[in-house]
Scaffold this motif. Structure first.
Motif, PDB file in Angstrom:
ATOM      1  N   ASN A 305      56.705  44.408  40.412  1.00 12.66           N
ATOM      2  CA  ASN A 305      56.457  45.462  41.404  1.00 12.66           C
ATOM      3  C   ASN A 305      54.988  45.597  41.795  1.00 12.66           C
ATOM      4  OD1 ASN A 305      55.808  46.334  38.842  1.00 12.66           O
ATOM      5  ND2 ASN A 305      56.341  48.474  39.242  1.00 12.66           N
ATOM      6  N   SER A 308      53.342  42.985  45.344  1.00 10.53           N
ATOM      7  CA  SER A 308      53.622  43.023  46.781  1.00 10.53           C
ATOM      8  C   SER A 308      52.362  43.077  47.639  1.00 10.53           C
ATOM      9  CB  SER A 308      54.518  44.228  47.101  1.00 10.53           C
ATOM     10  OG  SER A 308      53.896  45.426  46.641  1.00 10.53           O
ATOM     11  N   ASP A 309      51.330  43.808  47.213  1.00 12.95           N
ATOM     12  CA  ASP A 309      50.152  44.005  48.060  1.00 12.95           C
ATOM     13  C   ASP A 309      49.012  43.028  47.753  1.00 12.95           C
ATOM     14  OD1 ASP A 309      51.407  46.178  49.262  1.00 12.95           O
ATOM     15  OD2 ASP A 309      50.665  47.566  47.724  1.00 12.95           O
ATOM     16  N   ILE A 310      49.191  42.182  46.764  1.00  8.79           N
ATOM     17  CA  ILE A 310      48.056  41.399  46.298  1.00  8.79           C
ATOM     18  C   ILE A 310      48.336  39.901  46.259  1.00  8.79           C
ATOM     19  CG2 ILE A 310      48.549  41.355  43.813  1.00  8.79           C
ATOM     20  CD1 ILE A 310      45.187  42.331  45.352  1.00  8.79           C
ATOM     21  N   TRP A 311      49.551  39.471  46.590  1.00  8.00           N
ATOM     22  CA  TRP A 311      49.934  38.102  46.296  1.00  8.00           C
ATOM     23  C   TRP A 311      49.101  37.072  47.059  1.00  8.00           C
ATOM     24  CZ3 TRP A 311      51.788  34.798  50.030  1.00  8.00           C
ATOM     25  CH2 TRP A 311      52.204  35.372  51.223  1.00  8.00           C
ATOM     26  N   THR A 313      45.989  37.355  48.469  1.00 14.13           N
ATOM     27  CA  THR A 313      44.605  37.341  47.972  1.00 14.13           C
ATOM     28  C   THR A 313      44.553  36.795  46.560  1.00 14.13           C
ATOM     29  OG1 THR A 313      44.204  39.326  49.292  1.00 14.13           O
ATOM     30  CG2 THR A 313      42.552  38.760  47.653  1.00 14.13           C
ATOM     31  N   ILE A 375      44.709  45.806  39.815  1.00  9.01           N
ATOM     32  CA  ILE A 375      44.522  44.529  40.506  1.00  9.01           C
ATOM     33  C   ILE A 375      44.506  43.386  39.497  1.00  9.01           C
ATOM     34  CG2 ILE A 375      42.936  43.168  41.937  1.00  9.01           C
ATOM     35  CD1 ILE A 375      42.005  45.765  43.229  1.00  9.01           C
TER      36      ILE A 375
END
Length: 542
Positions: A305, A308-311, A313, A375
């Protein structure tokens, strides 16, 4: 808890087998099973098992590190010693710096937090690299120059360095951790940064010294005083001592427990090679179970979970760390060595996998309140998902293309080879004695048996009798009864080669010497022309 263990063992095993049949590394199937069973998806694992996951993973890593130590070759390490040492420091250090710079640029982290992320990602996975390198050694890839041995040793040293750097940086970055406090050493006041070289030397030196001492104790107990009765007990005792080293290292972090375990295996080879050989087989069996537990729990620990927002980068950070930082370290590590360009290139698939360490420490910065901890956790999880299966696939795929094949040393590794015994029988009573002997040999070596009858006279009843006797005498052994025709000696040799037999068992009649009775006989002809070992069973009269 028992239900969870059943899920892990059964689904993990069959998940690995499905992946293997699809020509994908088995660990990929096991990790996917872990993801499905874990709290992120199916939530089928009990809280007790999840709480014990770190301890269970530690046991599994201990098993694979002992296998690594028992597979090291002193002569090859001496040949590539400086390369192994440089591989232990330069690739990971360069990767840490590259990731730290990239993280400040792409993720907005400060430089120290970027270094912390680099120490997590720079650690190499023994769970992926060790079995892959031992597999290459058993097949002979790169063994002439000791490339698998150099990678194994460098990987262990690299993890020591990365874990020390991680601990130091975490003490600085965690709120209220007191990272600026002074550390006392013999009356001298030293900061944690100045203590780092002493810690590195202590971790490595004491780890090797303890491994040497424990190896001597084990040889005394198991080989000289014979406290054990079989190889299973040998493996149990050695595993207990190895696990003790890991536990002591956690309680008293003055030495590397993992490096000490590898050192135990290495020194056991030097002190008592027969004991090391028995232990190699024992730990092979332990790893069959341990790898399922390790990779399933590894999959269960991945935080899906948070990806989703970091894959995207995160992938960029991993790529720059590996292709820029680590590649630079590989270049300097092999500079001046006798490695060819293709052998240096093999370090890209052979020395990049990440899994075990990232699963163990990836969540610690977040738990300690480090800014950017979420992160760090996300990228640590991404590194496992990407590099573990990629490394497990790439190592056996590119080894034949980039490495040269040399002679396998069976005293250093377990050579996997199925044993097939060919029993050549006729319709006489001697067939019973041949079948009895081959059954005895097969039970000793867990072999399969190929029972061959070369038809000279068409006698269906006699052939049926041979098939029935084979089934009766070989009931507990995997066997196959076949018939063929033609010249008997040539048919026996051709069948043995076609079916990949390792030995031929054949009978002879009479009590005279083999030179007197076999001139011109079938047995003598097989002995003369066979490229395989031949065991002759002499007829016994009641």
């Amino acid at each position: 808890m028992l239900e969870s263990i059943i899920w892990i063992l059964l689904l993990g095993f069959f998940g690995g087998q499905v992946a293997h049949r699809l020509k994908v590394p088995a660990l990929v199937g096991m990790v996917l099973v872990g993801i499905l069973l874990g709290p992120q998806v199916g939530d089928r694992l009990s809280a007790e098992v999840l709480d014990a996951a770190d301890s269970l993973r530690t046991i599994a890593v201990m098993v694979i590190l002992m296998k690594a130590g028992l597979g090291l070759d002193r002569e090859k390490l001496a040949q590539q010693g400086t390369v192994a040492l440089r591989l232990g420091f330069l690739p990971a250090a360069c990767e840490v710096v590259a990731i730290a710079i990239t993280a400040t640029w792409l993720l907005g982290l400060d430089f120290l937090t970027g270094l912390l992320l680099g120490c997590i990602l720079g650690a190499e996975s023994p769970a992926v690299i060790v079995p892959a390198m031992l597999r290459l050694k058993s097949l002979g890839w790169g063994v002439k120059k000791g490339i698998p041995d150099a990678i194994l040793t460098g990987s262990a040293l690299s993890d020591v360095l990365m874990l020390l750097g991680f601990s130091l940086l975490l003490s600085f970055l965690a709120p209220g951790a007191g990272g600026n406090q002074m550390t006392w050493l013999g009356g001298l006041s030293l900061s944690p940064w100045l203590m780092l070289p002493f810690q590195v030397i202590g971790q490595i030196g004491l780890g090797i010294l303890l491994g040497w001492a424990i190896a001597h104790i084990l040889v005394l107990l198991l080989a000289r005083q014979n406290w054990t009765d079989n190889a299973t007990q040998d493996a149990l005792v050695v595993a207990g001592f190895a696990l003790l080293l890991v536990v002591l290292a956690e309680a008293m972090p003055f030495f590397s427990g993992y490096l000490a375990v590898m050192a135990v295996g290495f020194f056991l080879i030097e002190l008592d090679a027969p004991l090391a050989r028995r232990l190699r087989h024992g730990f092979d069996s332990l790893w069959t179970i341990a790898q399922i537990v390790l990779f399933v729990l590894l999959g269960a620990s991945i935080q899906i979970n948070v990806l989703s927002d970091i894959w995207f980068t995160g992938l960029l950070v991993l790529a720059i760390g590996t292709l820029v930082g680590r590649s630079l370290g590989w270049y300097f590590s092999t500079l001046g060595s006798n490695w060819s360009r293709s052998e240096r290139l093999f370090l890209l698939p052979g020395n990049s996998a990440k899994a075990t360490v990232q699963a163990a420490i990836g969540a610690l910065p977040l738990a300690h309140g480090v800014i950017g901890g979420e992160i760090i956790l996300a990228i640590a999880a991404l590194s496992i998902l990407v590099t573990a299966p990629l490394g497990a696939w790439a190592i056996p795929t590119f080894a034949p293309k980039l490495l040269t094949r040399g002679e396998v040393d069976p005293t250093k590794v377990t050579v996997d080879r199925s044993v097939v015994l060919l029993a050549a029988i006729d319709t006489s009573a001697l067939a019973i004695q041949v079948l009895t002997k081959v059954a005895e040999l097969a039970r000793r070596s867990d072999a399969e048996i190929l029972v061959l009858h070369v038809i000279r006279l068409d006698d269906p009843q006699a052939i049926k009798w041979l098939a029935e006797q084979s089934k009766r005498l070989l009931a507990d052994i995997r066997h196959r009864f076949i018939t063929t025709s033609g010249a008997v000696p040539e048919a026996i040799i051709q069948t043995a080669q076609t079916w990949g037999a390792t030995e031929i068992i054949i009978g002879k009649r009479g009590h005279r010497s083999i030179e007197e009775v076999l001139i011109g006989s079938v047995s003598q002809s097989v002995l003369e022309i066979s490229p395989l070992p031949v065991i002759v069973v002499e007829e016994k009269h009641q």
